[in-house]
Design a protein around this motif. Structure first.
Motif, PDB file in Angstrom:
ATOM      1  N   GLN A   2       0.856  -1.248   0.039  1.00 56.23           N
ATOM      2  CA  GLN A   2       0.036  -0.054  -0.022  1.00 56.23           C
ATOM      3  C   GLN A   2       0.934   1.329  -0.113  1.00 56.23           C
ATOM      4  OE1 GLN A   2      -2.856  -0.291   3.142  1.00 56.23           O
ATOM      5  NE2 GLN A   2      -3.534  -2.255   2.396  1.00 56.23           N
ATOM      6  N   LEU A   3       1.919   1.307   0.618  1.00 57.83           N
ATOM      7  CA  LEU A   3       2.716   2.325   0.756  1.00 57.83           C
ATOM      8  C   LEU A   3       3.482   2.581  -0.626  1.00 57.83           C
ATOM      9  CD1 LEU A   3       4.587   2.116   4.321  1.00 57.83           C
ATOM     10  CD2 LEU A   3       2.864   3.608   3.563  1.00 57.83           C
ATOM     11  N   GLN A   4       3.921   1.561  -1.431  1.00 53.81           N
ATOM     12  CA  GLN A   4       4.444   1.694  -2.526  1.00 53.81           C
ATOM     13  C   GLN A   4       3.296   2.028  -3.613  1.00 53.81           C
ATOM     14  OE1 GLN A   4       6.083  -2.293  -3.759  1.00 53.81           O
ATOM     15  NE2 GLN A   4       7.952  -1.824  -2.424  1.00 53.81           N
ATOM     16  N   GLN A   5       2.232   1.842  -3.569  1.00 57.36           N
ATOM     17  CA  GLN A   5       1.150   2.389  -4.544  1.00 57.36           C
ATOM     18  C   GLN A   5       0.902   3.965  -4.049  1.00 57.36           C
ATOM     19  OE1 GLN A   5      -2.258  -0.187  -3.828  1.00 57.36           O
ATOM     20  NE2 GLN A   5      -1.297  -2.057  -4.773  1.00 57.36           N
ATOM     21  N   GLN A   6       0.924   4.284  -2.970  1.00 58.76           N
ATOM     22  CA  GLN A   6       0.651   5.586  -2.499  1.00 58.76           C
ATOM     23  C   GLN A   6       1.933   6.569  -3.029  1.00 58.76           C
ATOM     24  OE1 GLN A   6      -0.079   6.011   1.492  1.00 58.76           O
ATOM     25  NE2 GLN A   6      -1.801   4.961   1.577  1.00 58.76           N
ATOM     26  N   GLN A   7       3.038   6.029  -2.964  1.00 60.71           N
ATOM     27  CA  GLN A   7       4.227   6.631  -3.551  1.00 60.71           C
ATOM     28  C   GLN A   7       4.786   6.619  -4.842  1.00 60.71           C
ATOM     29  OE1 GLN A   7       7.378   5.668  -0.574  1.00 60.71           O
ATOM     30  NE2 GLN A   7       6.118   6.400   1.210  1.00 60.71           N
ATOM     31  N   GLN A   8       4.046   5.660  -5.646  1.00 59.53           N
ATOM     32  CA  GLN A   8       4.259   5.419  -7.139  1.00 59.53           C
ATOM     33  C   GLN A   8       5.567   4.633  -7.217  1.00 59.53           C
ATOM     34  OE1 GLN A   8       3.885   9.371  -8.967  1.00 59.53           O
ATOM     35  NE2 GLN A   8       1.832   9.685  -8.438  1.00 59.53           N
ATOM     36  N   GLY A   9       5.411   3.595  -6.603  1.00 62.43           N
ATOM     37  CA  GLY A   9       6.841   2.629  -6.884  1.00 62.43           C
ATOM     38  C   GLY A   9       7.915   2.968  -6.108  1.00 62.43           C
ATOM     39  N   ALA A  10       7.863   3.947  -5.457  1.00 62.27           N
ATOM     40  CA  ALA A  10       9.292   4.451  -4.731  1.00 62.27           C
ATOM     41  C   ALA A  10       9.547   3.193  -3.547  1.00 62.27           C
ATOM     42  CB  ALA A  10       9.127   5.753  -3.733  1.00 62.27           C
ATOM     43  N   ASN A  11      10.846   3.067  -3.376  1.00 64.15           N
ATOM     44  CA  ASN A  11      11.245   2.088  -2.609  1.00 64.15           C
ATOM     45  C   ASN A  11      11.078   2.487  -1.081  1.00 64.15           C
ATOM     46  OD1 ASN A  11      12.769  -0.103  -1.493  1.00 64.15           O
ATOM     47  ND2 ASN A  11      14.740   0.491  -1.900  1.00 64.15           N
ATOM     48  N   SER A  12      10.230   1.731  -0.303  1.00 62.24           N
ATOM     49  CA  SER A  12      10.163   1.975   1.026  1.00 62.24           C
ATOM     50  C   SER A  12      10.960   1.100   1.851  1.00 62.24           C
ATOM     51  CB  SER A  12       8.622   1.472   1.292  1.00 62.24           C
ATOM     52  OG  SER A  12       8.334   0.144   1.060  1.00 62.24           O
ATOM     53  N   ARG A  13      11.840   0.663   1.512  1.00 64.94           N
ATOM     54  CA  ARG A  13      12.737  -0.299   2.239  1.00 64.94           C
ATOM     55  C   ARG A  13      14.107   0.759   2.920  1.00 64.94           C
ATOM     56  NH1 ARG A  13      11.830  -5.094   4.766  1.00 64.94           N
ATOM     57  NH2 ARG A  13      10.048  -6.067   3.678  1.00 64.94           N
ATOM     58  N   ASP A  14      14.005   1.941   2.259  1.00 64.48           N
ATOM     59  CA  ASP A  14      15.075   2.855   2.548  1.00 64.48           C
ATOM     60  C   ASP A  14      14.759   3.393   4.234  1.00 64.48           C
ATOM     61  OD1 ASP A  14      16.401   2.166   0.415  1.00 64.48           O
ATOM     62  OD2 ASP A  14      15.624   4.013  -0.593  1.00 64.48           O
ATOM     63  N   TYR A  15      13.529   3.469   4.677  1.00 63.27           N
ATOM     64  CA  TYR A  15      13.243   3.969   6.008  1.00 63.27           C
ATOM     65  C   TYR A  15      12.069   2.945   6.522  1.00 63.27           C
ATOM     66  CZ  TYR A  15       9.383   5.599   2.911  1.00 63.27           C
ATOM     67  OH  TYR A  15       8.043   5.297   2.220  1.00 63.27           O
ATOM     68  N   LEU A  16      11.869   3.372   7.765  1.00 60.25           N
ATOM     69  CA  LEU A  16      10.656   2.695   8.449  1.00 60.25           C
ATOM     70  C   LEU A  16       9.679   3.847   8.747  1.00 60.25           C
ATOM     71  CD1 LEU A  16      12.448   0.528  11.364  1.00 60.25           C
ATOM     72  CD2 LEU A  16      11.580  -0.345   9.320  1.00 60.25           C
ATOM     73  N   SER A  17       8.267   3.266   8.343  1.00 57.58           N
ATOM     74  CA  SER A  17       7.451   4.183   8.439  1.00 57.58           C
ATOM     75  C   SER A  17       6.755   4.076  10.048  1.00 57.58           C
ATOM     76  CB  SER A  17       6.103   3.969   7.616  1.00 57.58           C
ATOM     77  OG  SER A  17       5.663   2.905   7.869  1.00 57.58           O
ATOM     78  N   TYR A  18       5.742   4.720  10.481  1.00 60.55           N
ATOM     79  CA  TYR A  18       5.294   4.519  11.656  1.00 60.55           C
ATOM     80  C   TYR A  18       4.660   3.236  12.213  1.00 60.55           C
ATOM     81  CZ  TYR A  18       2.367   5.405  16.274  1.00 60.55           C
ATOM     82  OH  TYR A  18       2.128   5.563  17.511  1.00 60.55           O
ATOM     83  N   GLU A  19       3.996   2.696  10.962  1.00 61.77           N
ATOM     84  CA  GLU A  19       3.340   1.355  11.215  1.00 61.77           C
ATOM     85  C   GLU A  19       4.382   0.223  11.312  1.00 61.77           C
ATOM     86  OE1 GLU A  19       2.668   3.649   9.359  1.00 61.77           O
ATOM     87  OE2 GLU A  19       0.322   3.794   8.980  1.00 61.77           O
ATOM     88  N   ASP A  20       5.653   0.345  10.519  1.00 64.43           N
ATOM     89  CA  ASP A  20       6.988  -0.447  10.586  1.00 64.43           C
ATOM     90  C   ASP A  20       7.479  -0.364  11.874  1.00 64.43           C
ATOM     91  OD1 ASP A  20       6.166  -1.012   7.921  1.00 64.43           O
ATOM     92  OD2 ASP A  20       7.557   0.361   7.210  1.00 64.43           O
ATOM     93  N   PHE A  21       7.535   0.818  12.324  1.00 63.60           N
ATOM     94  CA  PHE A  21       8.272   1.010  13.804  1.00 63.60           C
ATOM     95  C   PHE A  21       7.408   0.301  14.823  1.00 63.60           C
ATOM     96  CE2 PHE A  21       8.876   3.419  17.701  1.00 63.60           C
ATOM     97  CZ  PHE A  21      10.466   3.285  18.127  1.00 63.60           C
ATOM     98  N   ILE A  22       6.283   0.317  14.831  1.00 64.17           N
ATOM     99  CA  ILE A  22       5.059  -0.385  15.871  1.00 64.17           C
ATOM    100  C   ILE A  22       5.695  -1.784  15.798  1.00 64.17           C
ATOM    101  CG2 ILE A  22       2.986  -0.923  16.403  1.00 64.17           C
ATOM    102  CD1 ILE A  22       2.102   1.857  15.510  1.00 64.17           C
ATOM    103  N   TYR A  23       5.544  -2.477  14.590  1.00 68.03           N
ATOM    104  CA  TYR A  23       5.866  -3.831  14.217  1.00 68.03           C
ATOM    105  C   TYR A  23       7.396  -4.126  15.033  1.00 68.03           C
ATOM    106  CZ  TYR A  23       2.384  -6.011  11.449  1.00 68.03           C
ATOM    107  OH  TYR A  23       0.963  -6.620  11.141  1.00 68.03           O
ATOM    108  N   PHE A  24       8.410  -3.303  14.632  1.00 63.81           N
ATOM    109  CA  PHE A  24       9.626  -3.554  15.381  1.00 63.81           C
ATOM    110  C   PHE A  24       9.573  -3.358  16.747  1.00 63.81           C
ATOM    111  CE2 PHE A  24      13.027  -0.962  17.237  1.00 63.81           C
ATOM    112  CZ  PHE A  24      14.163  -1.559  17.322  1.00 63.81           C
TER     113      PHE A  24
END
Length: 693
Positions: free
Chosen positions: A478-500
């Protein structure tokens, strides 16, 4: 001595980045070559089998046809049939639907159940009245020797016993007949319903009215229904209930008492009923007889805006009665045409909770934190329920979790912090403050350098790289679709940080074990071998040596962890080894030894008495314990800041004249360095500036 020198050389050698990259390349090359060799061996075996076949196999099969049939009947099929495509499923007219797993009860049925089924649900008969003791008869005769009758005291006691027994019997007899859903709903409509005007009656006609020109008036229809459906004279079956509607405020009792949903589900449930009803009405309106197409066109359809009794009856029979409470919850939360719950499906319900719950009333003036709270709750739900990290919650996952019970608990509990599952505000505060402390540039993104500062820099750089490269991220697509294919593995979003953070602070649950196992399993073969464990621990050895701690050799650490975990195979570790009931609480110590130096040192220096206290405290898991302690720490820091700000305000208020005199002196003599130094020494300039800021 030679062994110690070899360990030091090994630590320094494995600690360099170049050696680590070369080792990873060797591992990848080894696995690719092994896969190619396996493919070659399979192809060679197939060619040998085809060459060894005899030309007369068909004749042999024809001659031994009976034997093959008998063998097929005895042996099961090794390959299951393919799942039929969606086109074939839609073409099948006798398509099955998932039904409720338990029997329909009186409180779940729209119509009253037969007496044979209702007798099974009836409560047990009341206890028989207590007989007087033998001694009481003798006492009565002793107190009343004339035999004229019972004494006055005994007579009053007997009367009291009679009244209590009769009241108990009447109470039990009144509680025996359970009301069906139709009677409960009609009672609510009669009590809270409002009268329909003619315009509303024309817009909200049921499907039967649209297809029958004779009964064009809803009032006539209600009269006919009351005469046909009420032959026994049910007191709830009256015309005024069928000619009324319920608003969103009046629909609360239907949501809570009849449907069994939480009270804050009222508005989403009301909107879902109207949506389904209007969609069906529009479809029937467009499918009318072609002869009437001149008078009615598809554009003439007017959607309903309020809920009537007929709409409620149709909704219950189609969407509620065939399913149990888990499927009802699942069908209401998900979209109508979807087969799973996605992240945005929970937003209307969490927003309704924010507006309804008394424990979240203080957030009404903070819209930005309402959004963050909703995101935190939804992410925690997916973390616990969606264990496969697909970003889609299925009906089976809802049934296997405690999600429905958690929604019911937060509806009944006024203190939001007592609901530690998903909804606690203290847990949200801890998660968001930790994220805010690491996000220095305030772009709501955590970089690798930011994550290295977590927990006083307790994580190694190897595990941080693996978190960014291989850790599960349920909302990545979903994040890649919102950012039009940008690589989301270069950072952690707030949702990813909650998982971590949930996985880091509680390593004793299934989700966190899978999270860290995926990060440590570099080659992705589902096994943690000796080489992978040694590579991660080499960095820890280097950090121990640099910080001056006592060095624990890899062999000693591994022997200790193997004794605690007790794996099935001593050559490698798999996920099931960490999830064994007898060692699940301590299996996370291996992950701490591999990449979290601070927690590993605490584990080595642990106090048995403190560990026993942890097992006997009020917290259900390590995350609840950590969140409580960290929230207390944050609260104390906030109180200290407020006290400091109050002291600054008091100083500025107590001596305003002195400050004015000093400022006048500075303005009169700009070259007076001594006066300026005195002001800075007293701290008045800094304090006043801080107060203004």
């Amino acid at each position: 001595m030679s062994a110690i020198k070899m360990d030091e050389l090994l630590v320094s050698w494995l600690g360099s980045d170049d050696v680590y990259e070369n080792v990873m390349e060797l591992i990848e090359n080894y696995h690719t070559s092994a896969l190619e060799d396996e493919k070659k061996d399979d192809n060679d075996n197939q060619e040998e089998k085809e060459a060894a076949k005899e030309p007369d196999d068909a004749d042999v099969n024809n001659n031994n046809k009976k034997e093959e049939i008998e063998a097929d009947q005895q042996l099961p099929n090794t390959i299951p049939p393919f799942y039929p495509p969606s086109k074939m499923m839609n073409q099948n007219q006798n398509q099955r639907r998932r039904r409720r797993r338990s029997a329909v009860t009186q409180k779940d049925s729209w119509e009253p159940l037969p007496e044979s089924e209702l007798a099974k649900e009836a409560p047990p008969p009341p206890d028989p009245p207590m007989l007087p003791k033998l001694g009481s008869v003798a006492e009565d005769s002793h107190n009343n020797p004339a035999g004229d009758g019972p004494s006055e005291d005994n007579n009053s006691n007997n009367n009291n016993n009679k009244t209590t027994t009769t009241s108990n019997t009447t109470a039990t007899t009144e509680s025996v007949p359970l009301l069906c859903v139709r009677d409960q709903t009609m009672a609510v409509f009669e009590e809270l319903g409002q009268d329909l005007d003619k315009q509303h009656q024309q817009q909200q006609q049921p499907p039967s009215v649209l297809t029958s020109p004779s009964s064009s008036s809803p009032l006539n229809m209600s009269r006919s229904l009351s005469q046909e459906e009420n032959p026994t004279g049910n007191p709830f079956e009256r015309n005024n209930a069928k000619a009324k509607y319920l608003s969103t405020q009046s629909f609360f009792r239907i949501t809570k008492d009849v449907c069994g949903f939480p009270s804050f589900f009222n508005i989403p449930l009301y909107a879902r009923i109207l949506y389904l009803w209007n969609a069906r009405q529009e479809e029937l309106h467009n499918q009318q007889d072609p002869t009437n197409s001149s008078t009615t066109t598809p554009g003439d359809f007017a959607p309903a805006e309020v809920i009537t009794l007929q709409m409620m009856e149709w909704f219950w029979k189609t969407e509620m009665e065939p399913y149990d409470h888990c499927d009802r919850f699942f069908n209401l939360v998900k979209q109508v045409d979807s087969d799973a719950i996605v992240r945005d499906d929970f937003l209307p319900f969490i927003k309704a909770l924010l507006q309804d719950h008394p424990g979240l009333e203080f957030l009404s003036s903070h819209v930005e934190f309402q959004e963050k709270y909703a995101v935190t709750v939804i992410t925690r739900i997916f973390y616990t329920v969606n264990k496969c990290h697909s970003g889609r919650i299925t009906s089976r996952q809802v049934r296997l979790s405690d999600l429905v019970q958690a929604f019911q608990q937060v509806d009944e509990e006024e203190d939001i912090n007592k609901v530690t599952r998903y909804f606690s505000y203290e847990h949200f505060y801890v998660l968001y403050c930790r994220f805010w402390e690491l996000d220095h540039d305030r772009d709501y993104r955590i970089t690798r350098d930011d994550l290295l500062k977590y927990g006083d820099q307790s994580l190694s750089h190897m595990i941080v790289d693996r978190i960014f490269d291989a850790a599960p991220r349920p909302f990545e697509q979903q994040l890649q679709q919102q950012q039009q294919g940008a690589n989301s593995r270069d950072y952690l979003s707030y949702e990813d940080f909650i998982y971590f953070m949930l996985s880091e602070e509680d390593k004793a649950n299934e989700v966190s074990v899978k999270y860290w196992f995926t990060c440590v399993d570099v080659d992705g073969d589902g096994k943690l071998n000796n080489m992978e464990l040694r590579a991660f621990y080499a960095v820890q050895l280097h950090r121990m040596q640099f910080m001056g701690h006592e060095i624990v050799p890899f062999e000693d650490m591994l022997c200790q962890m193997m004794d605690m975990i007790k794996p099935q195979n001593s050559n490698f570790l798999v996920e099931s080894d960490f999830l064994q009931p007898e060692c699940q609480q301590v299996s996370g110590a291996l992950f701490d030894a591999l990449f979290n130096l601070n927690k590993y040192l605490l584990f080595e220096q642990r106090d048995p008495f403190v560990e026993r206290q942890k097992r006997e405290d009020e917290f259900d898991c390590d995350w609840d314990r950590f969140a409580c302690l960290d929230y207390s720490r944050l609260a104390m820091e906030e109180e200290a800041r407020e006290e400091e700000a109050m002291e600054i305000d008091w100083v500025s208020v107590d001596d305003p004249e002195g400050a004015e005199d000093d400022s006048d002196d500075v303005l009169d003599d700009d070259d007076d360095d001594d006066s300026e130094s005195d002001l800075q020494g007293t701290g008045m300039l800094g304090n006043s500036g801080g107060a203004v800021a």
